[in-house]
Design an enzyme around this catalytic site. Structure first.
Site, PDB file in Angstrom:
ATOM      1  N   GLU A  95     -20.365  -2.618 -10.688  1.00 53.78           N
ATOM      2  CA  GLU A  95     -18.969  -2.233 -10.563  1.00 53.78           C
ATOM      3  C   GLU A  95     -18.179  -3.227  -9.717  1.00 53.78           C
ATOM      4  O   GLU A  95     -18.726  -3.900  -8.849  1.00 53.78           O
ATOM      5  CB  GLU A  95     -18.813  -0.823 -10.013  1.00 53.78           C
ATOM      6  CG  GLU A  95     -19.545  -0.527  -8.746  1.00 53.78           C
ATOM      7  CD  GLU A  95     -19.566   0.981  -8.472  1.00 53.78           C
ATOM      8  OE1 GLU A  95     -18.518   1.510  -8.094  1.00 53.78           O
ATOM      9  OE2 GLU A  95     -20.629   1.604  -8.634  1.00 53.78           O
ATOM     10  N   CYS A 108     -12.890  -7.195  -5.658  1.00 56.50           N
ATOM     11  CA  CYS A 108     -14.119  -6.936  -4.900  1.00 56.50           C
ATOM     12  C   CYS A 108     -15.270  -6.935  -5.895  1.00 56.50           C
ATOM     13  O   CYS A 108     -15.267  -6.164  -6.843  1.00 56.50           O
ATOM     14  CB  CYS A 108     -14.002  -5.587  -4.189  1.00 56.50           C
ATOM     15  SG  CYS A 108     -15.547  -5.045  -3.412  1.00 56.50           S
ATOM     16  N   CYS A 115     -29.490  -2.343  -4.251  1.00 59.63           N
ATOM     17  CA  CYS A 115     -29.599  -2.995  -2.942  1.00 59.63           C
ATOM     18  C   CYS A 115     -30.843  -2.465  -2.248  1.00 59.63           C
ATOM     19  O   CYS A 115     -31.243  -1.332  -2.462  1.00 59.63           O
ATOM     20  CB  CYS A 115     -28.354  -2.651  -2.114  1.00 59.63           C
ATOM     21  SG  CYS A 115     -28.295  -3.455  -0.496  1.00 59.63           S
ATOM     22  N   CYS A 119     -28.837   1.147   4.014  1.00 61.00           N
ATOM     23  CA  CYS A 119     -27.864   1.742   4.942  1.00 61.00           C
ATOM     24  C   CYS A 119     -27.694   3.227   4.614  1.00 61.00           C
ATOM     25  O   CYS A 119     -27.554   3.614   3.451  1.00 61.00           O
ATOM     26  CB  CYS A 119     -26.518   1.015   4.859  1.00 61.00           C
ATOM     27  SG  CYS A 119     -26.639  -0.709   5.362  1.00 61.00           S
ATOM     28  N   CYS A 122     -24.599   4.640   2.498  1.00 56.71           N
ATOM     29  CA  CYS A 122     -24.152   3.856   1.341  1.00 56.71           C
ATOM     30  C   CYS A 122     -24.827   4.321   0.053  1.00 56.71           C
ATOM     31  O   CYS A 122     -26.041   4.508   0.002  1.00 56.71           O
ATOM     32  CB  CYS A 122     -24.465   2.382   1.597  1.00 56.71           C
ATOM     33  SG  CYS A 122     -24.004   1.322   0.220  1.00 56.71           S
ATOM     34  N   CYS A 336     -18.412   3.754  -2.208  1.00 61.13           N
ATOM     35  CA  CYS A 336     -18.887   2.515  -2.802  1.00 61.13           C
ATOM     36  C   CYS A 336     -20.184   2.769  -3.562  1.00 61.13           C
ATOM     37  O   CYS A 336     -21.087   3.419  -3.061  1.00 61.13           O
ATOM     38  CB  CYS A 336     -19.183   1.500  -1.687  1.00 61.13           C
ATOM     39  SG  CYS A 336     -18.010   1.559  -0.342  1.00 61.13           S
TER      40      CYS A 336
HETATM   41  N1  SAH Z   1     -24.294  -5.587   1.853  1.00 57.38           N
HETATM   42  C1  SAH Z   1     -23.055  -6.052   2.373  1.00 57.38           C
HETATM   43  C2  SAH Z   1     -21.861  -5.889   1.469  1.00 57.38           C
HETATM   44  C3  SAH Z   1     -21.695  -4.624   0.689  1.00 57.38           C
HETATM   45  S1  SAH Z   1     -21.126  -3.176   1.482  1.00 57.38           S
HETATM   46  C4  SAH Z   1     -22.797  -5.441   3.734  1.00 57.38           C
HETATM   47  O1  SAH Z   1     -23.591  -4.626   4.171  1.00 57.38           O
HETATM   48  O2  SAH Z   1     -21.826  -5.815   4.377  1.00 57.38           O
HETATM   49  C5  SAH Z   1     -19.453  -3.476   2.003  1.00 57.38           C
HETATM   50  C6  SAH Z   1     -19.075  -2.658   3.217  1.00 57.38           C
HETATM   51  O3  SAH Z   1     -18.901  -1.268   2.890  1.00 57.38           O
HETATM   52  C7  SAH Z   1     -20.135  -2.705   4.308  1.00 57.38           C
HETATM   53  O4  SAH Z   1     -19.519  -2.810   5.558  1.00 57.38           O
HETATM   54  C8  SAH Z   1     -20.788  -1.353   4.143  1.00 57.38           C
HETATM   55  O5  SAH Z   1     -21.482  -0.977   5.296  1.00 57.38           O
HETATM   56  C9  SAH Z   1     -19.608  -0.476   3.811  1.00 57.38           C
HETATM   57  N2  SAH Z   1     -19.923   0.807   3.191  1.00 57.38           N
HETATM   58  C10 SAH Z   1     -20.894   1.096   2.299  1.00 57.38           C
HETATM   59  N3  SAH Z   1     -20.881   2.394   1.964  1.00 57.38           N
HETATM   60  C11 SAH Z   1     -19.865   2.941   2.637  1.00 57.38           C
HETATM   61  C12 SAH Z   1     -19.340   4.248   2.723  1.00 57.38           C
HETATM   62  N4  SAH Z   1     -19.860   5.264   2.035  1.00 57.38           N
HETATM   63  N5  SAH Z   1     -18.275   4.452   3.532  1.00 57.38           N
HETATM   64  C13 SAH Z   1     -17.735   3.438   4.243  1.00 57.38           C
HETATM   65  N6  SAH Z   1     -18.187   2.187   4.210  1.00 57.38           N
HETATM   66  C14 SAH Z   1     -19.250   1.936   3.430  1.00 57.38           C
END
Ligand code: SAH
Length: 351
Positions: A95, A108, A115, A119, A122, A336
């Site tokens: 996406e 974006c 991944c 996290c 996420c 996301c």
């Molecule tokens: N892997 C990379 C880039 C992808 S995520 C990274 O970790 O930076 C892009 C951003 O969105 C990151 O800061 C991630 O922690 C954040 N993110 C992911 N899921 C999220 C959510 N449910 N709510 C808020 N931020 C989120």
């Protein structure tokens, strides 16, 4: 992607020129092809009106041509943000998001299918990593969106699904193609790569001395808090990550962006803000506060609006620039990485 064939859209102009030589073609054909792919954003050889049929047939035989197709496009009625779900040649889905800002349009993109960073908040990581994207597959998210909207893309953020620095070589090649003056020629300064903090590759990227912005996903201002939200923090301690950020700034002169997703009651208290101020003292940086987007699979909640504003105020009092990220496309996305998952669930009949 056909595995045995070279991926023509991932080749540099130089490499493409060598390929044309190998095929016994004139060098200017490489330039023409490159322009069709990277400037005119052709979806296939058939659109290339100044390429002879015999060469097209040769190209068809020799190379794979990446052209993503949109499976769904959702447009926000609130702000015009568009969320695209693309099908890759192997059936995987990624996406991408198109956002309109006053200062230009931003795309974006995803860097991997799934991944493996884990996290906690996420959605992209829930099913683990499938594979890294090819340079052409990263580019084509942008190309397909530019074609579909008919508008110029001025900013690119690598903040979709995946960890870009876990797909380092392909990311770098993608950046070179995207900023190439013979291609779409997006300015390095208008590109942001976001990482969860893979220290060796942050340093490698710093040594490339590109003018792109590095965004570091922090989400916790102490080792303990960060570990609770990001398993990768166990592998790279907070001091190491911050020192790699400092190094990135020294090498490139580019100010670091720190991303901090605010999770209600978890990392949004006054003590958290104070710890963050301490951690970032003296660093040339900017903090992006993102109210966490709750996902079904976890019970994290958004911070209250009051807590978000108070958090920002604390940072500003300590002379740390901070913005609260505007939530675009609230009506179309959810968190996301959720679109791809929802699609997979629907296919599996889970709804
Ligand atoms: N892997 C990379 C880039 C992808 S995520 C990274 O970790 O930076 C892009 C951003 O969105 C990151 O800061 C991630 O922690 C954040 N993110 C992911 N899921 C999220 C959510 N449910 N709510 C808020 N931020 C989120």
């Amino acid at each position: 992607m056909e595995l045995n064939k070279l991926d023509i859209k991932s080749l540099s102009l130089e490499e493409l020129t060598a390929q044309m030589q190998r095929l016994g073609e004139k060098a200017f054909r490489a330039k023409q092809l490159y322009e069709w792919m990277h400037v005119r954003l052709a979806r296939g050889y058939d659109e290339m009106t100044n390429i002879p049929k015999s060469l097209k047939e040769k190209l068809e035989r020799e190379y794979a041509y990446t052209a993503l197709s949109a499976v769904t496009v959702q447009t926000s009625r609130i702000d015009g943000t568009k969320k695209f779900l693309f099908a890759l040649a192997d059936g995987n889905r990624v996406e991408s998001v198109w956002m309109k800002y006053r200062h230009g349009n931003s795309v974006c993109i995803s860097s991997q299918v799934g991944c493996r960073m884990g996290c906690r908040f996420c959605a992209s990581t829930l099913d683990g990593l499938e594979r890294g994207l090819e340079p052409s597959e990263m580019l084509d998210q942008i190309y397909a969106i530019a074609r579909s909207t008919g508008e110029r893309v001025s900013n690119v953020v690598v903040m979709g699904t995946g960890e870009p620095l876990d797909n380092y070589d392909n990311l770098l090649r993608f950046l070179q193609l995207l900023t190439d003056e013979n291609g779409l020629h997006i300015s390095q300064r208008n590109i942001t790569v976001s990482t969860c903090g893979l220290v060796e590759n942050m340093r490698r990227l710093a040594d490339e001395r590109l003018q792109i912005t590095l965004a570091l996903s922090l989400h916790g201002a102490t080792q303990e808090k960060r570990e609770a939200l990001m398993p990768v923090a166990k592998r790279y301690r907070l001091e190491e990550v911050i020192s790699a950020c400092r190094y990135y700034f020294e090498q490139t002169g580019r100010r670091i962006t720190f991303e901090y997703s605010l999770v209600g009651g978890v990392n949004d208290t006054d003590a958290d803000a104070a710890a963050l101020c301490g951690l970032l003292r003296g660093l040339n940086c900017h903090v992006n506060l993102i109210p966490v987007n709750p996902i079904e699979e976890r019970d994290y909640v958004q911070s209250e609006r009051r807590a978000v504003l108070r958090f920002r105020e604390k940072l500003e009092q300590n002379h740390i620039q901070a913005t609260v990220r505007r939530e675009l496309g609230r009506d179309i996305s959810g968190a996301c990485g959720q679109l791809r998952r929802r699609y997979a669930d629907e296919k599996a009949g889970k709804q």
